[in-house]
Write a protein that holds these residues in place. Structure first.
Motif, short mmCIF file in Angstrom:
data_model
loop_
_atom_site.label_atom_id
_atom_site.label_comp_id
_atom_site.label_asym_id
_atom_site.label_seq_id
_atom_site.Cartn_x
_atom_site.Cartn_y
_atom_site.Cartn_z
N TYR A 176 52.49 90.61 47.61
CA TYR A 176 53.03 91.11 46.34
C TYR A 176 52.34 90.45 45.15
N ARG A 177 52.49 91.10 44.02
CA ARG A 177 52.09 90.48 42.77
C ARG A 177 53.33 89.73 42.28
N PHE A 187 56.39 92.29 42.51
CA PHE A 187 55.98 93.70 42.44
C PHE A 187 55.09 94.04 43.62
N PRO A 188 55.28 95.19 44.23
CA PRO A 188 54.30 95.61 45.25
C PRO A 188 52.94 95.77 44.58
N LYS A 189 51.88 95.37 45.27
CA LYS A 189 50.56 95.35 44.63
C LYS A 189 50.06 96.74 44.25
N ASP A 190 50.54 97.75 44.98
CA ASP A 190 50.00 99.09 44.75
C ASP A 190 50.95 99.98 43.94
N PHE A 191 51.88 99.36 43.20
CA PHE A 191 52.81 100.13 42.38
C PHE A 191 53.73 101.04 43.18
N SER A 192 53.85 100.75 44.48
CA SER A 192 54.80 101.54 45.25
C SER A 192 56.22 101.05 44.93
N PHE A 193 57.20 101.78 45.42
CA PHE A 193 58.58 101.40 45.14
C PHE A 193 58.98 100.15 45.90
N ASN A 251 67.13 94.51 41.08
CA ASN A 251 65.91 95.24 41.42
C ASN A 251 65.77 96.53 40.64
N SER A 252 64.53 96.93 40.40
CA SER A 252 64.26 98.20 39.73
C SER A 252 63.32 98.97 40.64
N ALA A 253 62.80 100.06 40.16
CA ALA A 253 61.96 100.88 41.02
C ALA A 253 60.77 100.11 41.59
N ILE A 254 60.10 99.35 40.73
CA ILE A 254 58.87 98.72 41.21
C ILE A 254 58.88 97.20 41.08
N SER A 255 60.06 96.65 40.86
CA SER A 255 60.10 95.18 40.84
C SER A 255 61.43 94.66 41.36
N PHE A 256 61.38 93.39 41.76
CA PHE A 256 62.58 92.72 42.23
C PHE A 256 62.57 91.34 41.58
#
Ligand code: ASP
Ligand code: MG
Length: 425
Positions: free
Chosen positions: A374-375, A316-322, A347-352
């Motif tokens: 990333y988280r 996941f991007p750390k800042d909840f970006s796409f 993949n989804s909007a905020i995770s892979f």
């Protein structure tokens, strides 16, 4: 012109070699090239030897090396009661090459050393078998695959130089097959500087496909300990079915998703030349097996491929970006850098999310580097099942008592990452 490939299981002892000779002698009129792997589990043993050497465990190196020698000399003495036969010396001299290497300090890269040691398994198996075929009156000739399969110096996963390989095989090997049964090694190749490379574990099928393609063979036959390509591994399923006819396309898909019956790189070279691939049982050579051809038919039954010890990683991007192309290309390059192969992904909007084979060392390095940007969450001890030509019934069948963590579907293929359901909760 026919090409036969025999794997380690088919030549694990003297009886196996005798059986191979019987199969070969059924084709007296054909031009024949035989591609053979290391005997039994020798590649694993040689891998252990290499590891021990690289770790400086001298005692261990010695013990494993003695076991490797004893195993081969047992087979030799079962096949050649006359201990004056030149094969005894020939094999002993080949082992001396390892002796030289392991007596030295480690100065080369681990991958280079690996290839020089592990390739010996194929060199020795083919020496023994070529000598045995000659001994019983078949005109066999031992051929060094390293002179034909030309690769770059990407040790442990050599990339084939097709132009050079084809030229060598056409000019140097093909004429020999007029007068001899060629006996050569799977799995190994040579660099332009005459160093030995290997083509990746279980790569003998691929070698056989390269030879078949460059010889324009009429067919390639892979002799196995199973009756052909089955719709699932009998290890996981009680009832399996043999698939009599398979298209190149389905064969590639099955191999790609992990059906271990054929190495994934095998199909392309023979498909390009439209060479049929026959999978046959060396235990029952008269039985029908599987014919892999350019036929357009679909698999007659759904096929299942299981992989255990899977790790599902979610990023996941750390800042909840796409998750966008930029992140993806970043993420993929880290997987590539750490040589981690992706078995399935979503993949989804905020995770892979991806599923990979468990390899603690690689996993740790990868996670560390991914975590900079990333988280990352991950889950180990999972199973991945791939169903080719799935329907709801087949999905229900494999997910009994499982929790589904990820499901990816395309038109013909469904992949499910799952975990045993904890029945106590
Ligand atoms: N002997 C090698 C291995 O076990 C190559 C092969 O068997 O295809 O990986
Ligand atoms: Mg093998």
């Amino acid at each position: 012109m026919l090409v036969f490939k025999f794997g380690g299981a088919s030549v694990k002892d003297a009886a196996g070699v005798i059986n191979l000779a019987q199969i070969v002698s059924r084709y007296p009129k054909e031009k024949l090239l035989i591609v053979i792997s290391a005997m039994g589990k020798m590649t694993n043993k040689l891998e252990e030897l290499c590891k021990a050497y690289l770790n400086g465990e001298e005692e261990q190196v010695y013990l494993i090396f003695e076991a490797v020698k004893a195993y081969h000399f047992q087979i030799i003495s079962d096949l050649f009661p006359n201990h004056q036969h030149p094969i005894y010396n020939d094999v002993a001299n080949t082992f001396v090459e390892i002796d030289w290497l392991i007596e030295e300090e480690i100065t080369d890269t681990p991958d280079y050393i690996y290839d020089q040691i592990v390739s010996i398994g194929e060199v020795i198996s083919t020496k023994i078998i070529a000598a045995y075929l000659s001994e019983i009156g078949l005109k066999a000739k031992w051929l060094d695959a390293r002179n034909f399969i030309q690769t770059d110096n990407n040790y442990r996963e050599g990339n084939v130089n097709w132009e050079k390989t084809e030229a060598e095989i056409q000019q140097e090997l093909l004429p020999l097959l007029d007068s001899f049964i060629g006996v050569t090694q799977g799995f190994i190749g040579g660099t332009s500087e005459n160093f030995t490379t290997t083509l990746g574990r279980e790569g003998s099928d691929y070698s056989a496909a390269i030879f078949s393609s460059c010889l324009n063979a009429d067919s390639l036959t892979i002799w196995k300990d199973v009756p052909g390509v089955l719709n699932a591994d009998p290890k996981w399923f009680d009832e399996t079915e043999r698939i009599p006819q398979l298209s190149y396309h389905d064969a590639i898909e099955l191999a790609y998703y992990g059906a271990t019956v054929i190495h994934p790189k095998t199909i392309k070279p023979i498909q390009n030349k439209n060479i049929p691939l026959f999978v046959r049982s060396f235990l029952n050579p008269d039985a029908e097996g599987t014919d892999i051809t350019n036929a357009e038919n679909h698999l007659p039954v759904p096929s299942f491929i299981f992989k255990v010890k899977q790790v599902l990683i979610s990023i996941f991007p750390k800042d909840f970006s796409f998750i966008i192309e930029e992140n993806l290309s970043d993420i993929f390059s880290l997987f590539h850098k750490h040589k981690v192969k992706i078995n399935t992904m979503l993949n989804s909007a905020i995770s892979f999310s991806v599923s990979i084979d468990e390899d603690p060392q690689k996993l740790q390095n990868l996670i560390e580097e991914l975590s900079v940007q990333y988280r990352v969450k991950y889950n180990t001890g999972l199973e991945l099942v791939t169903i080719r030509y799935y329907n709801q019934e087949t999905i229900d069948r494999v997910t009994v008592n499982k929790n589904i963590l990820l499901e990816v579907k395309s038109r013909h293929t469904c992949q499910i990452v799952m975990k045993d359901r904890d029945l106590n909760t």
